[in-house]
Motif scaffolding. Structure first.
Motif, mmCIF file in Angstrom:
data_model
loop_
_atom_site.group_PDB
_atom_site.id
_atom_site.type_symbol
_atom_site.label_atom_id
_atom_site.label_comp_id
_atom_site.label_asym_id
_atom_site.label_seq_id
_atom_site.Cartn_x
_atom_site.Cartn_y
_atom_site.Cartn_z
ATOM 1 N N SER A 219 0.975 -0.991 -0.378
ATOM 2 C CA SER A 219 0.347 0.145 0.022
ATOM 3 C C SER A 219 0.874 1.309 0.262
ATOM 4 C CB SER A 219 -0.746 -0.242 1.095
ATOM 5 O OG SER A 219 -0.345 0.155 2.595
ATOM 6 N N TRP A 358 -6.040 6.237 -4.769
ATOM 7 C CA TRP A 358 -4.563 6.257 -4.638
ATOM 8 C C TRP A 358 -3.800 5.961 -3.595
ATOM 9 C CZ3 TRP A 358 -5.552 8.325 -8.987
ATOM 10 C CH2 TRP A 358 -5.279 10.200 -9.396
ATOM 11 N N TRP A 368 -1.234 2.149 -4.146
ATOM 12 C CA TRP A 368 -1.971 1.123 -3.829
ATOM 13 C C TRP A 368 -3.464 2.077 -4.819
ATOM 14 C CZ3 TRP A 368 -2.756 -3.573 -3.468
ATOM 15 C CH2 TRP A 368 -3.767 -4.206 -3.040
ATOM 16 N N THR A 370 -7.468 1.785 -5.457
ATOM 17 C CA THR A 370 -8.006 1.303 -5.546
ATOM 18 C C THR A 370 -9.544 1.675 -6.496
ATOM 19 O OG1 THR A 370 -8.092 1.301 -2.431
ATOM 20 C CG2 THR A 370 -10.088 1.221 -3.825
ATOM 21 N N THR A 377 -10.043 -6.676 -9.983
ATOM 22 C CA THR A 377 -8.828 -6.131 -10.673
ATOM 23 C C THR A 377 -8.137 -7.436 -11.668
ATOM 24 O OG1 THR A 377 -7.213 -6.348 -8.467
ATOM 25 C CG2 THR A 377 -8.265 -3.764 -9.533
ATOM 26 N N GLY A 394 -4.747 -6.516 -6.853
ATOM 27 C CA GLY A 394 -4.245 -6.681 -5.259
ATOM 28 C C GLY A 394 -4.608 -8.102 -4.353
ATOM 29 N N SER A 404 -10.405 -8.492 -5.535
ATOM 30 C CA SER A 404 -10.225 -7.319 -5.000
ATOM 31 C C SER A 404 -10.876 -5.927 -5.885
ATOM 32 C CB SER A 404 -8.627 -7.427 -4.284
ATOM 33 O OG SER A 404 -8.309 -6.258 -4.073
ATOM 34 N N LYS A 406 -8.532 -3.665 -5.856
ATOM 35 C CA LYS A 406 -7.369 -3.389 -5.753
ATOM 36 C C LYS A 406 -5.932 -3.353 -6.697
ATOM 37 C CE LYS A 406 -8.680 -2.347 -0.862
ATOM 38 N NZ LYS A 406 -9.544 -0.652 -1.429
ATOM 39 N N ARG A 408 -1.599 -2.687 -7.549
ATOM 40 C CA ARG A 408 0.080 -1.974 -6.991
ATOM 41 C C ARG A 408 0.206 -1.951 -8.203
ATOM 42 N NH1 ARG A 408 4.761 -5.210 -4.348
ATOM 43 N NH2 ARG A 408 5.140 -5.539 -6.585
#
Length: 437
Positions: A219, A358, A368, A370, A377, A394, A404, A406, A408
């Motif tokens: 994150s 983010w 990270w 969102t 994702t 994520g 997820s 999210k 990275r």
């Protein structure tokens, strides 16, 4: 002629092992394999070692022009490589019989003493070399901690999200990994207390809290200084040992470092450090600063796995710390990563569609993202590859099952102009997914 697109991955020629590990964990697909008769010989522990297939994952990094925002690699090009080569040669020529021989299981006294000086720069002023155990990177130190402290079914609390390598390591020991919710300032103490109470009421035995307080992977979040002692106090009340992993701590962009949890809590925090992010990950040299009353058990368990950390690598790290301007190199890293982080954040502001948020890290390697609820994702990874960019979904970084929303992005090994190009390629993929919700 090379263009930014055709040489997009010049700074990160291939996906790091950590990125491949994360991609594998995030995979929603599996390749059916007929069972072999030796399957019945496998332990229950082996069944907990995660492995999913990401189709052609190794080929991903070889595609020309692909921008990799997946790998958290340090930018080794800034190191004095020719001088390091000469140092390595002189170690072999002058100390070859020592460098190539077995060494002590705890690591050399010289390096353990120098590591105490590194930790002093991080804010730990009372470290004793006698309580330092040199390990094969901090992931090995995590493995030893799980082995020493946890029986099958015991609970390890950890941030959600957290480092994929720690998840894989802990789960292999058949522990119950339980996430603790955080926010943009890290673990929320009140929610940690509630989580502990609920688990204890359910009859669970909680052994460890694993945390990356400085620039969490994935994150990028930094645990707020005002929360740090409270978190240790909450764990102490329930006899939970804090496992503090701090590979990015010195890489705070402004150089003003928060005090580690270990600094004021020598008996209640087992502190992990690494040279992977501040020197060279290929040397596989990390360390654990273990509470004095636990050191012998921890050291014996570490020795049982590796016998001894590699002597040559230790001598090279020691020479680097003694004869190079290693703190000046860290200052170089800080400026370099700050520039790249700023470039990534600016590109996100420029290109990201509405509905994407983010983190804004103050150090480390990662940002990270969102997306709106309802978006997974992982399937977007393949669409991103088709668009010429790769990220890590994520799902790789959580113990919670299911999709997820999210992902990275890593900026450490990628030049600013390539970061912008990668985000430009990624934005339409995310916009299409948001529009479809």
């Amino acid at each position: 002629m090379n263009t930014p697109a055709s040489s997009a991955n010049a700074a990160a020629e291939s996906l790091s092992e950590e990125a491949v590990d994360a991609l594998n964990r995030a995979s929603a697909e599996s390749q059916p394999v007929p069972p072999h008769r030796h399957e019945v010989l496998l332990s229950a522990r082996a069944a907990n070692i995660k492995q999913s297939a990401v189709r052609d994952v190794f080929e991903i990094s070889m595609q020309p022009g692909l921008v990799s925002l997946a790998g958290g690699n340090p930018y080794l090009q800034s190191l004095p490589l020719e001088r390091l080569a000469a140092t390595a040669a002189s170690i072999i020529a002058e100390h070859g019989l020592e460098a190539l021989q077995y060494g002590g299981g705890q690591g050399t006294l010289e390096l353990r003493t120098q590591i105490c000086q590194v930790m002093a720069a991080e804010g730990i002023l009372d470290a004793d070399p006698e309580n330092v155990v040199i390990t094969a990177g901090s992931q090995s130190a995590q493995d030893v901690a799980a082995k020493v402290f946890c029986n099958p079914g015991d609970v390890i609390l950890l941030e959600d999200p957290t480092y994929v390598g720690a998840l894989n390591t802990f789960e292999a020991y058949e522990v119950d990994v339980q996430p603790v919710i955080g926010d943009e300032q890290g673990i929320i103490p009140s929610l940690l207390r509630e989580r502990i109470s609920a688990l204890q009421a359910a009859g669970k035995t909680i052994k460890l809290l694993y945390t990356i307080p400085n620039f969490n992977n994935p994150s990028g979040v930094m645990l707020a200084p005002e929360r740090r002692q409270e978190i240790v106090d909450i764990c102490r009340e329930s006899n939970i040992l804090v496992l503090e992993d701090n590979p990015y701590g010195l890489l705070k962009f402004d150089g003003v470092l928060p005090e580690p949890l270990r600094a004021a809590n020598p008996d209640d925090v087992l502190y992990l450090g690494s040279f992977s992010k501040i020197f060279a990950p290929g040397l596989r040299i990390g360390w654990a600063l273990v509470p004095a009353h636990l050191k012998q058990r921890y050291y014996l368990a570490s020795e049982a796995v590796t016998l001894c950390p590699p002597t040559f690598n230790q001598l090279l790290v020691s020479d680097y710390l003694a004869n190079y301007d290693w703190q000046g190199q860290i200052s170089t890293y800080r400026a370099l990563y700050a520039e790249r982080c700023a470039a990534l954040l600016a590109a996100l502001e420029e290109f990201m569609p509405e509905g994407v948020s983010w983190t804004r890290p103050e150090g480390g390697f990662f940002v990270w993202l969102t997306l709106p609820e309802g978006i997974d994702t992982y399937p977007l990874l393949h669409q991103g590859i088709a668009a010429g960019v790769v990220f890590v979904p994520g799902a790789a970084f959580t113990a919670t099952a299911g999709p997820s929303n999210k992902l990275r992005l890593a900026f450490s090994a990628v030049p600013p102009e390539t970061l912008r190009e990668g985000v430009k390629r990624l934005a339409p993929v995310l916009a299409e997914a948001i529009a479809a919700v």
